[in-house]
Scaffold this motif. Structure first.
Motif, short mmCIF file in Angstrom:
data_model
loop_
_atom_site.label_atom_id
_atom_site.label_comp_id
_atom_site.label_asym_id
_atom_site.label_seq_id
_atom_site.Cartn_x
_atom_site.Cartn_y
_atom_site.Cartn_z
N VAL A 106 43.25 46.07 46.51
CA VAL A 106 42.15 45.39 45.80
C VAL A 106 42.29 43.87 45.72
O VAL A 106 41.44 43.20 45.16
CB VAL A 106 41.95 45.97 44.38
CG1 VAL A 106 41.50 47.42 44.43
CG2 VAL A 106 43.20 45.80 43.54
N GLY A 107 43.38 43.32 46.25
CA GLY A 107 43.59 41.88 46.17
C GLY A 107 44.99 41.50 46.60
O GLY A 107 45.53 42.07 47.54
N GLY A 160 34.20 41.75 43.20
CA GLY A 160 33.45 43.00 43.30
C GLY A 160 34.26 44.28 43.32
O GLY A 160 33.69 45.37 43.38
N GLU A 161 35.57 44.19 43.28
CA GLU A 161 36.42 45.39 43.31
C GLU A 161 36.36 46.12 41.96
O GLU A 161 35.93 45.57 40.95
CB GLU A 161 37.87 45.02 43.60
CG GLU A 161 38.12 44.52 44.98
CD GLU A 161 38.11 45.62 46.04
OE1 GLU A 161 38.04 46.81 45.70
OE2 GLU A 161 38.18 45.26 47.22
N THR A 162 36.84 47.34 41.96
CA THR A 162 37.05 48.10 40.74
C THR A 162 38.51 48.50 40.69
O THR A 162 39.01 49.16 41.60
CB THR A 162 36.16 49.36 40.68
OG1 THR A 162 34.79 48.95 40.74
CG2 THR A 162 36.40 50.14 39.41
N VAL A 163 39.20 48.07 39.64
CA VAL A 163 40.62 48.37 39.48
C VAL A 163 40.73 49.70 38.73
O VAL A 163 40.26 49.83 37.61
CB VAL A 163 41.35 47.24 38.72
CG1 VAL A 163 42.82 47.57 38.57
CG2 VAL A 163 41.15 45.91 39.43
N THR A 164 41.34 50.69 39.40
CA THR A 164 41.46 52.03 38.84
C THR A 164 42.92 52.48 38.88
O THR A 164 43.80 51.75 39.29
CB THR A 164 40.63 53.03 39.67
OG1 THR A 164 41.21 53.12 40.97
CG2 THR A 164 39.17 52.62 39.76
N ASP A 165 43.13 53.72 38.49
CA ASP A 165 44.45 54.34 38.54
C ASP A 165 45.08 54.21 39.93
O ASP A 165 46.28 54.02 40.06
CB ASP A 165 44.33 55.83 38.21
CG ASP A 165 45.00 56.18 36.90
OD1 ASP A 165 45.42 55.26 36.18
OD2 ASP A 165 45.11 57.38 36.62
N ASN A 183 37.97 35.92 39.99
CA ASN A 183 36.81 36.60 40.56
C ASN A 183 36.22 37.57 39.55
O ASN A 183 36.87 37.93 38.57
CB ASN A 183 37.21 37.36 41.83
CG ASN A 183 37.71 36.43 42.91
OD1 ASN A 183 37.11 35.40 43.18
ND2 ASN A 183 38.83 36.79 43.52
N SER A 184 35.02 38.02 39.83
CA SER A 184 34.36 39.00 38.96
C SER A 184 34.62 40.40 39.52
O SER A 184 34.35 40.67 40.69
CB SER A 184 32.87 38.71 38.92
OG SER A 184 32.21 39.63 38.09
N TYR A 185 35.15 41.28 38.67
CA TYR A 185 35.44 42.63 39.10
C TYR A 185 35.53 43.54 37.87
O TYR A 185 35.57 43.07 36.74
CB TYR A 185 36.73 42.71 39.92
CG TYR A 185 37.97 42.22 39.21
CD1 TYR A 185 38.78 43.08 38.48
CD2 TYR A 185 38.35 40.88 39.28
CE1 TYR A 185 39.92 42.63 37.85
CE2 TYR A 185 39.48 40.41 38.65
CZ TYR A 185 40.27 41.29 37.93
OH TYR A 185 41.40 40.84 37.30
N ALA A 186 35.55 44.84 38.10
CA ALA A 186 35.59 45.82 37.01
C ALA A 186 37.00 46.36 36.84
O ALA A 186 37.75 46.50 37.81
CB ALA A 186 34.63 46.96 37.32
N VAL A 187 37.35 46.67 35.59
CA VAL A 187 38.66 47.24 35.28
C VAL A 187 38.45 48.51 34.48
O VAL A 187 37.79 48.50 33.44
CB VAL A 187 39.52 46.25 34.46
CG1 VAL A 187 40.83 46.89 34.05
CG2 VAL A 187 39.75 44.96 35.23
N ASP A 188 39.02 49.61 34.97
CA ASP A 188 39.04 50.85 34.20
C ASP A 188 40.21 50.71 33.22
O ASP A 188 41.36 50.68 33.64
CB ASP A 188 39.26 52.03 35.13
CG ASP A 188 39.29 53.36 34.39
OD1 ASP A 188 39.35 53.37 33.14
OD2 ASP A 188 39.28 54.40 35.07
#
Length: 126
Positions: free
Chosen positions: A9-10, A26-31, A58-63
């Motif tokens: 993711v980076g 734009g990534e989503t950080v998950t398990d 950057n702009s991204y989502a985090v679970d």
């Protein structure tokens, strides 16, 4: 910097006392993203305490569930989130609920790395 590790993711910049993670736009950080962290810890911080710094340029989502798994890393002693964006700092308050380790928010990367180095030094003196 000791090492630069490309992840799914980076990138993660590995230093003596901490990791600086920069996630792609734009990534989503998950398990699944935690697998990269576990590998880095095994290779670079075997029996050494460290801090994880999330540098949110950057702009991204985090679970936030990722904090539950990451908190199980015994030698991880804290998290720092660095962002100049108000929404990221607000989101970090939610993420903190899921962390079993100290989590601090900063607007400047230098403040976060200074905190990381001081926190490691204090932990080693105990």
């Amino acid at each position: 910097m000791k090492h630069l590790v490309k992840t799914s993711v980076g990138v993660m910049q590995v230093y003596e006392n901490y990791i600086v993670a920069i996630v792609n736009e734009g990534e989503t950080v998950t398990d699944l993203s935690n697998a990269d962290l576990f590998k880095i810890v095994k290779n670079h911080f075997k029996n050494k305490k460290f801090i994880y710094i999330s540098y949110r340029v950057n702009s991204y989502a985090v679970d936030p569930i990722i904090y539950i798994q990451a908190s199980k890393i015994e030698n991880l002693i804290g998290f720092a989130i660095v962002s100049s964006k108000k929404i990221a700092r607000i989101n970090s308050q939610i993420e903190q609920i899921f962390s079993k380790k100290p989590l601090k928010t900063f607007t400047d990367i230098n403040d976060a790395t200074e905190w990381a180095n001081n926190t490691i030094k204090e932990a080693e003196e105990k």
